[in-house]
Design an enzyme around this catalytic site. Structure first.
Site, PDB file in Angstrom:
ATOM      1  N   HIS A 155      -1.499   7.422 -11.363  1.00 16.67           N
ATOM      2  CA  HIS A 155      -0.476   8.412 -11.721  1.00 16.67           C
ATOM      3  C   HIS A 155       0.933   7.943 -11.356  1.00 16.67           C
ATOM      4  CE1 HIS A 155      -4.190  10.881 -11.482  1.00 16.67           C
ATOM      5  NE2 HIS A 155      -3.669  11.384 -12.591  1.00 16.67           N
ATOM      6  N   ILE A 156       1.100   7.462 -10.123  1.00 15.01           N
ATOM      7  CA  ILE A 156       2.448   7.107  -9.660  1.00 15.01           C
ATOM      8  C   ILE A 156       2.902   5.772 -10.267  1.00 15.01           C
ATOM      9  CG2 ILE A 156       3.847   6.573  -7.622  1.00 15.01           C
ATOM     10  CD1 ILE A 156       1.962   8.526  -6.048  1.00 15.01           C
ATOM     11  N   ASP A 175      -4.364  -3.875 -11.637  1.00 14.53           N
ATOM     12  CA  ASP A 175      -5.202  -2.758 -11.172  1.00 14.53           C
ATOM     13  C   ASP A 175      -6.652  -3.181 -11.342  1.00 14.53           C
ATOM     14  OD1 ASP A 175      -6.612  -0.149 -10.997  1.00 14.53           O
ATOM     15  OD2 ASP A 175      -4.608   0.707 -11.131  1.00 14.53           O
ATOM     16  N   VAL A 206      -1.202   1.709  -4.728  1.00 17.99           N
ATOM     17  CA  VAL A 206      -2.661   1.811  -4.596  1.00 17.99           C
ATOM     18  C   VAL A 206      -3.015   2.627  -3.354  1.00 17.99           C
ATOM     19  CG1 VAL A 206      -3.297  -0.311  -5.794  1.00 17.99           C
ATOM     20  CG2 VAL A 206      -2.686  -0.422  -3.385  1.00 17.99           C
ATOM     21  N   ASN A 212      -8.382  -3.189   1.508  1.00 16.92           N
ATOM     22  CA  ASN A 212      -7.057  -3.711   1.133  1.00 16.92           C
ATOM     23  C   ASN A 212      -6.023  -3.568   2.250  1.00 16.92           C
ATOM     24  OD1 ASN A 212      -6.515  -0.997   0.945  1.00 16.92           O
ATOM     25  ND2 ASN A 212      -6.034  -0.993  -1.243  1.00 16.92           N
ATOM     26  N   CYS A 233       5.771   2.432  -1.303  1.00 15.35           N
ATOM     27  CA  CYS A 233       5.772   3.902  -1.236  1.00 15.35           C
ATOM     28  C   CYS A 233       4.330   4.392  -1.261  1.00 15.35           C
ATOM     29  CB  CYS A 233       6.545   4.505  -2.413  1.00 15.35           C
ATOM     30  SG  CYS A 233       8.316   4.268  -2.291  1.00 15.35           S
ATOM     31  N   ARG A 235       1.011   3.171   1.213  1.00 17.94           N
ATOM     32  CA  ARG A 235       0.557   3.352   2.596  1.00 17.94           C
ATOM     33  C   ARG A 235       1.007   2.153   3.423  1.00 17.94           C
ATOM     34  NH1 ARG A 235       0.321   7.876   1.726  1.00 17.94           N
ATOM     35  NH2 ARG A 235      -1.402   9.360   1.920  1.00 17.94           N
ATOM     36  N   ASP A 259       8.958   3.151   2.390  1.00 17.18           N
ATOM     37  CA  ASP A 259       8.819   4.586   2.677  1.00 17.18           C
ATOM     38  C   ASP A 259       7.683   4.812   3.665  1.00 17.18           C
ATOM     39  OD1 ASP A 259       9.523   7.366   2.196  1.00 17.18           O
ATOM     40  OD2 ASP A 259       7.537   7.531   1.258  1.00 17.18           O
ATOM     41  N   GLU A 264       3.403   4.090  11.434  1.00 18.08           N
ATOM     42  CA  GLU A 264       4.608   4.917  11.297  1.00 18.08           C
ATOM     43  C   GLU A 264       4.543   6.206  12.122  1.00 18.08           C
ATOM     44  OE1 GLU A 264       4.134   5.379   7.053  1.00 18.08           O
ATOM     45  OE2 GLU A 264       3.576   7.495   7.255  1.00 18.08           O
ATOM     46  N   HIS A 297       8.595   8.279   5.090  1.00 19.96           N
ATOM     47  CA  HIS A 297       7.482   8.816   4.291  1.00 19.96           C
ATOM     48  C   HIS A 297       7.954  10.091   3.569  1.00 19.96           C
ATOM     49  CE1 HIS A 297       2.805   8.814   4.068  1.00 19.96           C
ATOM     50  NE2 HIS A 297       3.334   9.335   2.954  1.00 19.96           N
TER      51      HIS A 297
END
Ligand code: NAD
Ligand code: COI
Length: 334
Positions: A155-156, A175, A206, A212, A233, A235, A259, A264, A297
């Site tokens: 989606h992103i 992908d 992802v 990963n 943006c 993880r 991000d 974090e 984040h």
């Protein structure tokens, strides 16, 4: 029916109030505390729980919810990486997430980070602060000259590609699953190595899995173009921070837009007296560089996203309690 919600912030309350008004048959309780073994007891009497946090959900907290007879957990966000699926299954929970609350929020943020790096806005801001209103040497680069490597075309990633196309970027994508629309456009490369070889900017979209973690490590960076920009943006744990710092030190990596950063939670979400006082040397190192942009984040943090996160998570939790099977149930047997 009662739903109890954790981690509710002030900016979520108007949407929550609207949801309550539209669902007078549901009693809603909430706290701004995160879900821990201690706060879990606050859900006593509830049929389901709605929650949002970036810290891990502990087995102890889940056990308390289980002992209270709660079976349904609905998170208000996308990523499910802070759950141990075995724990959820052991206690018989059904979990829902909000898979599509606003991909645009995150995609726009990623593209904005790229633009700020390309036009060197942190350096210009520092110059202005110093009273230096000259141009050189802060010359920029244009989007249309860039090949952007998009890792993850869900989606992103797909919205990110759409926006980048508007700026005239060339796009290559990777992908494990090939989206037919992107396939038709011939944008996929077969391997990450190929993407690393071609991309001036690499952007990660992802989910995080054990497989990963630290996919962007010394070896991956070595395979990238000299002067590559890296945007994350997704993880923090996808990037080995030591490798990134090494790449920035050597100049192999020209800049990064982050991000999310490994570990974090030791820093993000809290207010510190200054950047020098944050208790994480690596994040401090990154955040102090003028060719690195760190955001806490906050890519998701838009009015549209917040409204959708509240509405969908509460709708899903209510459906589960009513015995329905909403289509955003997370497969915890994967
Ligand atoms: P999505 O499920 O729609 O897309 C993920 C894509 O990644 C899928 O197409 C999948 O096939 C692909 N994929 C999975 N494993 C892969 C691998 N090892 N290599 C290559 N591709 C792989 O998810 P999305 O909505 O696009 O979100 C992506 C991630 O963004 C989320 O999992 C979450 O971690 C992160 N996220 C961050 C924020 C933020 O505020 N920074 C907000 C929302 C989501
Ligand atoms: C997600 O939706 O997965 C995010 O990363 C947003 C964050 C508030 C947890």
């Amino acid at each position: 029916m009662k739903i109890f919600a954790y981690g509710i912030r002030e900016d979520e309350e108007p949407s929550l109030k609207k949801w309550e008004q539209a669902n007078p048959d549901v009693e809603v309780g909430f706290t701004n505390n995160m879900l821990t073994a201690d706060s879990a007891r606050m859900a006593e009497g509830a049929d389901g729980v709605v929650t949002l946090q970036t810290a891990d959900y502990t087995r102890e907290a889940l056990e308390v919810l289980h002992n209270l007879g709660i079976k349904y957990i609905s998170i208000r966000n996308v990523g499910v990486d802070n759950f141990n699926f075995q724990d959820l299954n052991d206690f018989g929970f059904t979990l829902t997430n909000v898979p599509v609350y606003s991909p645009n929020a995150i995609a726009e943020h990623a593209v904005l980070l790229m633009g700020r790096l390309l036009r060197r806005t942190p350096e210009f801001a520092q110059k202005i602060e110093d009273g230096d209103f000259t141009w050189a040497p802060t010359i920029g680069k244009e989007y249309r000259e860039q090949t952007v490597g998009v890792i993850g075309t869900g989606h992103i990633g797909r919205v990110t590609m759409q926006i980048l196309k508007g700026f005239g970027c060339k796009i290559v994508a990777y992908d494990v699953y090939h989206n037919p629309e992107i396939e038709k456009q011939g944008l996929y490369v077969d391997t990450l190595e190929e993407l690393y070889k071609q991309a001036d900017i690499i952007t990660l979209h992802v989910p995080l899995f054990d497989s990963n973690k630290h996919m962007i490590n010394d070896k991956a960076i070595e395979q990238m173009k000299d002067g590559v920009y890296i945007i994350n943006c997704a993880r923090g744990e996808l990037i080995d921070t030591d490798a990134l710092i090494k790449g920035l030190d050597s100049g192999k990596v020209a800049g990064a837009g982050l991000d999310v950063i490994d570990n974090e939670n030791s820093v993000f979400g809290k207010k510190w007296s200054s950047i020098d006082n944050i208790p994480n040397e690596k994040i401090r190192n990154l955040a102090k560089r003028l060719n690195v942009i760190v955001t806490p984040h906050s890519a998701f943090y838009t009015e549209t996203a917040i409204h959708n996160m509240i509405t969908t998570s509460f709708d899903s939790n209510k459906s589960l309690i009513e015995g329905l099977r909403p289509d955003n149930i997370v497969d915890t047997n994967k």
